[in-house]
Design a protein around this motif. Sequence first.
Motif, PDB file in Angstrom:
ATOM      1  N   PRO A  96       0.583  -1.254  -0.063  1.00 26.87           N
ATOM      2  CA  PRO A  96       0.001  -0.172   0.121  1.00 26.87           C
ATOM      3  C   PRO A  96       0.922   1.349  -0.014  1.00 26.87           C
ATOM      4  O   PRO A  96       0.299   2.298  -0.547  1.00 26.87           O
ATOM      5  CB  PRO A  96      -0.795   0.002   1.264  1.00 26.87           C
ATOM      6  N   HIS A 126      -2.542  -4.983  -3.388  1.00 30.41           N
ATOM      7  CA  HIS A 126      -2.750  -5.673  -1.909  1.00 30.41           C
ATOM      8  C   HIS A 126      -4.014  -4.886  -1.207  1.00 30.41           C
ATOM      9  O   HIS A 126      -4.825  -5.431  -0.432  1.00 30.41           O
ATOM     10  CB  HIS A 126      -1.567  -5.286  -0.962  1.00 30.41           C
ATOM     11  N   TRP A 127      -4.285  -3.469  -1.486  1.00 29.79           N
ATOM     12  CA  TRP A 127      -5.084  -2.735  -0.551  1.00 29.79           C
ATOM     13  C   TRP A 127      -5.656  -1.565  -1.516  1.00 29.79           C
ATOM     14  O   TRP A 127      -4.749  -1.040  -2.176  1.00 29.79           O
ATOM     15  CB  TRP A 127      -4.379  -2.408   0.603  1.00 29.79           C
ATOM     16  N   GLN A 131      -0.880   3.619   2.058  1.00 27.16           N
ATOM     17  CA  GLN A 131      -0.351   3.780   3.433  1.00 27.16           C
ATOM     18  C   GLN A 131      -0.094   5.287   3.621  1.00 27.16           C
ATOM     19  O   GLN A 131       0.522   6.005   2.830  1.00 27.16           O
ATOM     20  CB  GLN A 131       0.875   2.916   3.274  1.00 27.16           C
ATOM     21  N   GLN A 135      -8.159   7.037   4.905  1.00 23.72           N
ATOM     22  CA  GLN A 135      -9.115   5.902   4.282  1.00 23.72           C
ATOM     23  C   GLN A 135      -9.971   6.821   3.126  1.00 23.72           C
ATOM     24  O   GLN A 135     -10.178   6.297   2.050  1.00 23.72           O
ATOM     25  CB  GLN A 135      -9.935   5.038   5.236  1.00 23.72           C
ATOM     26  N   ASN A 167      -8.664  -7.265  -1.424  1.00 25.81           N
ATOM     27  CA  ASN A 167      -9.407  -6.377  -0.574  1.00 25.81           C
ATOM     28  C   ASN A 167     -10.238  -5.274  -1.134  1.00 25.81           C
ATOM     29  O   ASN A 167     -10.368  -4.347  -0.659  1.00 25.81           O
ATOM     30  CB  ASN A 167      -8.277  -5.642   0.510  1.00 25.81           C
ATOM     31  N   TRP A 294      -8.895  -7.078   7.802  1.00 29.23           N
ATOM     32  CA  TRP A 294      -9.115  -5.602   7.669  1.00 29.23           C
ATOM     33  C   TRP A 294     -10.410  -5.629   6.867  1.00 29.23           C
ATOM     34  O   TRP A 294     -10.899  -6.299   6.058  1.00 29.23           O
ATOM     35  CB  TRP A 294      -7.991  -5.452   6.747  1.00 29.23           C
ATOM     36  N   PRO A 296     -12.024  -3.115   4.151  1.00 29.84           N
ATOM     37  CA  PRO A 296     -11.927  -2.138   2.993  1.00 29.84           C
ATOM     38  C   PRO A 296     -12.930  -1.210   2.752  1.00 29.84           C
ATOM     39  O   PRO A 296     -12.641  -0.265   2.027  1.00 29.84           O
ATOM     40  CB  PRO A 296     -11.478  -3.009   1.967  1.00 29.84           C
TER      41      PRO A 296
END
Length: 300
Positions: A96, A126-127, A131, A135, A167, A294, A296
């Motif tokens: 991320p 991955h996401w 990062q 969000q 995710n 997690w 998402p």
Amino acid sequence: MQPAQRKPLPRSWALERTVWLNTGAPMPLLGLGTFRLQGEEAVRLSLDAALENGYRLVDTAAVYRNEAAIGRALGELLPRHGLARGDVFLTSKLSPKDHGGELAEKACLRSLEELGCDYLDLYLIHWPGTQGRPQQDPGNRERRQQSWRALEKLHEAGKLRAIGVSNYTIRHLEELLADCRVPPAVLQVEFHPEVAQSELLAFCHQKGIHLQAYSSLGAGQLVGRAEVVNIATQQGRSPAQVLLRWALRQGVSVIPKSASASRVAENSQLWTWDLSQTDVEELSAMDCGKRHCWDPSAVA
């Protein structure tokens, strides 16, 4: 778009243990997950047991910090098991922190170098978020679009045989499908009886995206649930085997992780028995939307 032509199976794969992706390439339904698998010896022992017991897929990610150890272990173990690189389906994922066109491309090439490979069979975002960013940051959408462009470029260059995401929600998938040259081949998500994600699974079936489960045991919390234990006892199987078979019954592939050679072997014994429809329905009735990893859904 013309349907992709199916490619022949590698010599060590079994037809009934395989799914064909929308690229036309085969992918094993069972793989070895490596999340939190750390240390050269632990990686080597787990991979050795996996290859011995018929696993032909290995799943890792940049954030797992074990790509180099996996690459070294495969270099040692494949010849020992009479296998070549083409016999193993290798997956890694974009961290991320590396969202964005140039960052994503460099991160993918770094994973290839760490793993000691010329290509990856599958590479996932991955996401959906970045990062270090909130969000709800609206820039998340643009950055993951840039990342997808980088993956498409590497796919077209032959570095990535298939590309996909992890995710992502239906909303994230719809956004991607509306603006891509190469559709995602795989979506990897948390999937088990407590978060069965039936709407997401149906959407993926409709769009030709294969759903792959992680955390099939609910981070280990589901193996003690009475419903799972009762079915396992009736079947003469372990609770872990029951949970993995539940996913396979729905056409969902699984990537259980274990550092124990005996557990790796046990988790591979999924093909000579089956759950009844009643068993499947009883397990599916556990669905309560409870995630053990997690969520998402709040990522813009």
